[in-house]
Design a protein around this motif. Structure first.
Motif, PDB file in Angstrom:
ATOM      1  N   ILE A 156       0.849  -1.204   0.000  1.00 19.89           N
ATOM      2  CA  ILE A 156       0.000   0.000   0.000  1.00 19.89           C
ATOM      3  C   ILE A 156       0.881   1.250   0.000  1.00 19.89           C
ATOM      4  N   ILE A 157       1.893   1.247   0.860  1.00 21.87           N
ATOM      5  CA  ILE A 157       2.781   2.418   0.977  1.00 21.87           C
ATOM      6  C   ILE A 157       3.534   2.672  -0.324  1.00 21.87           C
ATOM      7  N   VAL A 158       4.043   1.614  -0.951  1.00 24.53           N
ATOM      8  CA  VAL A 158       4.774   1.749  -2.217  1.00 24.53           C
ATOM      9  C   VAL A 158       3.869   2.333  -3.295  1.00 24.53           C
ATOM     10  N   ALA A 159       2.655   1.807  -3.421  1.00 26.13           N
ATOM     11  CA  ALA A 159       1.714   2.284  -4.448  1.00 26.13           C
ATOM     12  C   ALA A 159       1.295   3.726  -4.188  1.00 26.13           C
ATOM     13  N   LEU A 160       1.163   4.097  -2.909  1.00 26.91           N
ATOM     14  CA  LEU A 160       0.758   5.468  -2.566  1.00 26.91           C
ATOM     15  C   LEU A 160       1.867   6.456  -2.876  1.00 26.91           C
ATOM     16  N   GLY A 161       3.109   6.027  -2.722  1.00 28.47           N
ATOM     17  CA  GLY A 161       4.244   6.933  -2.905  1.00 28.47           C
ATOM     18  C   GLY A 161       4.556   7.268  -4.352  1.00 28.47           C
ATOM     19  N   ASN A 162       3.987   6.534  -5.290  1.00 24.56           N
ATOM     20  CA  ASN A 162       4.271   6.763  -6.716  1.00 24.56           C
ATOM     21  C   ASN A 162       2.958   7.098  -7.422  1.00 24.56           C
ATOM     22  N   GLN A 163       2.833   8.357  -7.877  1.00 25.44           N
ATOM     23  CA  GLN A 163       1.575   8.797  -8.472  1.00 25.44           C
ATOM     24  C   GLN A 163       1.166   7.941  -9.670  1.00 25.44           C
ATOM     25  N   LYS A 164       2.151   7.408 -10.381  1.00 27.27           N
ATOM     26  CA  LYS A 164       1.827   6.561 -11.532  1.00 27.27           C
ATOM     27  C   LYS A 164       1.162   5.246 -11.100  1.00 27.27           C
ATOM     28  N   HIS A 184      -1.157   5.058  -8.666  1.00 27.12           N
ATOM     29  CA  HIS A 184      -2.397   5.313  -7.917  1.00 27.12           C
ATOM     30  C   HIS A 184      -3.584   4.505  -8.437  1.00 27.12           C
ATOM     31  N   THR A 185      -3.598   4.223  -9.738  1.00 27.88           N
ATOM     32  CA  THR A 185      -4.663   3.353 -10.262  1.00 27.88           C
ATOM     33  C   THR A 185      -4.547   1.969  -9.658  1.00 27.88           C
ATOM     34  N   ASN A 186      -3.325   1.448  -9.597  1.00 25.09           N
ATOM     35  CA  ASN A 186      -3.107   0.136  -8.989  1.00 25.09           C
ATOM     36  C   ASN A 186      -3.392   0.150  -7.493  1.00 25.09           C
ATOM     37  N   LEU A 187      -3.120   1.306  -6.855  1.00 22.09           N
ATOM     38  CA  LEU A 187      -3.425   1.454  -5.433  1.00 22.09           C
ATOM     39  C   LEU A 187      -4.928   1.273  -5.188  1.00 22.09           C
ATOM     40  N   LEU A 188      -5.742   1.919  -6.024  1.00 18.04           N
ATOM     41  CA  LEU A 188      -7.195   1.806  -5.862  1.00 18.04           C
ATOM     42  C   LEU A 188      -7.664   0.375  -6.101  1.00 18.04           C
ATOM     43  N   LYS A 189      -7.073  -0.282  -7.087  1.00 17.63           N
ATOM     44  CA  LYS A 189      -7.442  -1.683  -7.356  1.00 17.63           C
ATOM     45  C   LYS A 189      -7.038  -2.576  -6.178  1.00 17.63           C
ATOM     46  N   LEU A 190      -5.897  -2.273  -5.563  1.00 22.08           N
ATOM     47  CA  LEU A 190      -5.448  -3.031  -4.397  1.00 22.08           C
ATOM     48  C   LEU A 190      -6.414  -2.842  -3.228  1.00 22.08           C
ATOM     49  N   ILE A 191      -6.801  -1.595  -2.964  1.00 24.16           N
ATOM     50  CA  ILE A 191      -7.742  -1.318  -1.872  1.00 24.16           C
ATOM     51  C   ILE A 191      -9.076  -2.010  -2.124  1.00 24.16           C
ATOM     52  N   ASP A 192      -9.538  -1.956  -3.367  1.00 26.81           N
ATOM     53  CA  ASP A 192     -10.806  -2.603  -3.715  1.00 26.81           C
ATOM     54  C   ASP A 192     -10.730  -4.116  -3.463  1.00 26.81           C
ATOM     55  N   THR A 193      -9.637  -4.709  -3.857  1.00 24.52           N
ATOM     56  CA  THR A 193      -9.457  -6.151  -3.652  1.00 24.52           C
ATOM     57  C   THR A 193      -9.406  -6.496  -2.168  1.00 24.52           C
ATOM     58  N   ILE A 194      -8.685  -5.696  -1.394  1.00 25.08           N
ATOM     59  CA  ILE A 194      -8.601  -5.903   0.060  1.00 25.08           C
ATOM     60  C   ILE A 194      -9.993  -5.857   0.685  1.00 25.08           C
TER      61      ILE A 194
END
Length: 546
Positions: free
Chosen positions: A50-58, A60-70
């Motif tokens: 989560i922290i790695v995905a949040l730290g890189n703006q590129k 952020h789409t994957n971050l949202l998909k990760l949160i949704d999956t969680i």
């Protein structure tokens, strides 16, 4: 205990509990220390992701998909702070102008977490003539995500109303297409059309999604393993609590002492798990399960056994709320009354310790108002009065139970019940009233045919038919439209209640989701169907293989 045979009572055919004593002796928690340690290591890895995905703006789409999956895997309670922080950062960075992929997931996640992002972004999906682009139909997953996003709409959001019509039509076609028949995606679409994600019970969604996710070639093994271990760890806690409430109900011995009462303690506990399944809400879950079975006991007394004169005595006793009233009640009612008073007496010192006595007292007041509402219904039945739809709403939305049930949900939740939350809850806010409305409307549609078989308070279907001189089918359509409107009201209120901790808003939404599951097609609480039995076994009997 003997009952007077000469008294004519509106007794209904009653199905006994399907569970017997299955859950009675399950109070010893298994030693799961080794599993808990493995889960801790897996959680640490997900936090890093989560922290790695949040730290890189590129990313952020994957971050949202990760949160949704969680969330869909049922393990978001492990990462509450991380998810809240991540979504806050995304909102601050983009506002309403999300420029990444997966617009629908962005919109759905942010709205679910209380961010009132604009629906205007979906105009990107339209052509110059204002119609949704046909090219959307080439991407089934994107269309499905758009469909899921529409469940978060509020009144007046025309673009989302149109998106719902567009996606539902095309997804129906895809689900019926022989090319997609029996595929995993086809099943996924059919489940979504049946019940959108926003209207599903999170614990049941986890059960379903773990199985779906496991079959995806792209699944994350760490997430999958954590979801399965987390499911089993929670199940161990839930089995222990279910044993606890089963023993409480066994001591009352309703089948012998109150044979007219629905024995639904297992289903009541299922309801509590629908509202909140996290370990830290154990006390609240146990109390709410007892409240649910007790209100069922009272409902059946008014609806299916008590005479008018007996109900008048019971209502008076409830208004006075004192054990000194026991002597004024018929013998069978004494147990009903004592069960009610004992339940609140059991919780009172705990609520004093948690410093939420004002909310506890208001919850008792909601219970009194709820029971007085039943008495008004009994009076109208006695008089043969079929109310107008407005009259029906004035009383049925009290006996819909939003006030008493939601305030009861909050009792035992601990420090999350802030002073601001108490001030909000005691006023019976619009969210509570919406719960009453949707609960009553769903219940009326589910049970009105059965209720016509005996003397009973008229359902909203009957009231619509009489007042507007319409067919039964048309009346039911009107009620379904009203239910959708109430969902929109709930979505709106969940976005504007900023002074209340978000978890308390989610409790209300989960309560409604559980209502939706229990009463969407029939009364799955009174007459437990095969799906319900399978779900209860999956949640409380069978561990998930890891």
């Amino acid at each position: 205990m003997s009952f007077k045979q000469e008294v004519i009572r509106p007794v209904r055919n009653l199905l006994p509990s399907v569970w017997g004593d299955l859950f009675l002796n399950n109070d010893k928690k298994a030693d799961l220390g080794e599993i808990e340690q493995i889960a801790e290591d897996l959680k640490e890895q997900v936090r890093k992701d989560i922290i790695v995905a949040l730290g890189n703006q590129k990313e952020h789409t994957n971050l949202l998909k990760l949160i949704d999956t969680i969330q869909r895997l049922g393990i978001s309670y492990y990462f509450e702070e991380e998810i809240a922080n991540a979504l806050q950062r995304v909102y601050e960075a983009y506002g309403d102008d999300w420029n990444g992929d997966n617009i629908s997931i962005w919109f759905r996640l942010l709205r679910q977490h209380g961010f009132h992002v604009s629906c205007d972004i979906f105009n990107k999906y339209k052509d110059k003539h204002g119609a949704f682009k046909e090219s959307l139909t080439n991407d089934v997953e994107e269309m499905l995500e758009l469909y899921e996003a529409t469940s978060l709409r509020i009144q007046g959001e025309v673009v989302l109303d149109e998106a719902l019509d567009f996606t539902r039509t095309h997804l129906n076609d895809i689900a019926k297409d022989p090319l997609h028949n029996n595929s995993i995606m086809s099943t996924h679409i059919q489940e979504a059309l049946e019940t959108p994600l926003h209207k599903r019970i999170p614990r049941l969604e986890a059960l379903s999604y773990i199985r779906f996710y496991e079959k995806q070639a792209s699944h994350d093994e760490t997430l999958l393993k954590l979801a399965k271990l987390g499911f089993n760890l929670l199940q161990s806690i839930h089995k222990s609590e279910l044993s606890q409430v089963s023993k409480w109900w066994k001591d009352i011995d309703a089948p012998k002492n109150l044979p007219y009462v629905r024995d639904r303690i297992v289903e009541s506990y299922f309801w509590a798990c629908g509202v909140y399944s996290e370990p830290k809400y154990s006390l609240a879950r146990v109390f709410f399960a007892k409240v649910t079975q007790t209100t069922t006991l009272i409902d059946d007394t008014y609806d299916a056994y008590g005479t008018y004169e007996e109900l008048e005595l019971f209502t008076e006793a409830v208004e006075r709320w004192s054990l000194t009233c026991l002597d004024m009640l018929p013998e069978y009612m004494k147990l009903v009354y004592k069960t009610l008073l004992d339940l609140y007496q059991e919780m009172e010192p705990i609520m004093e310790k948690e410093e939420i006595t004002p909310l506890f007292n208001r919850s008792k007041e909601f219970m009194i108002e709820f029971i007085k509402g039943y008495m008004i219904e009994a009076k109208w039945v006695k008089e043969g009065h079929i109310p107008t739809t407005d009259e029906h709403a004035s009383i049925a939305f009290v006996t819909g139970g939003g006030g008493v049930m939601i305030s009861s949900c909050y009792l035992g939740m601990g420090e999350i019940i802030t002073n601001e939350a108490i001030k909000w809850a005691v006023t019976e806010p619009p969210l509570f009233k919406a719960c009453s409305a949707i609960g009553r409307l769903l219940n009326d549609i589910a049970s009105y045919k059965k209720e016509r078989e005996r003397e009973h308070f008229p359902s909203i279907v009957e009231c619509y038919k009489k007042q507007y001189d319409v067919t039964e089918e048309y009346a039911i359509d009107m009620v379904h439209k009203q239910i959708e409107d109430v969902w929109k009201d709930i979505n709106r209120e969940s976005l504007i209640c900023k002074e209340v901790p978000r978890r308390l808003i989610t409790v209300v939404i989960n309560y409604v989701r559980t209502l939706y599951y229990l009463y969407k097609y029939n009364d799955n609480f009174s007459e437990v169907g095969e799906d319900m039995k399978d779900h209860i076994k999956a949640l409380f009997v069978h561990a998930m293989s890891v």
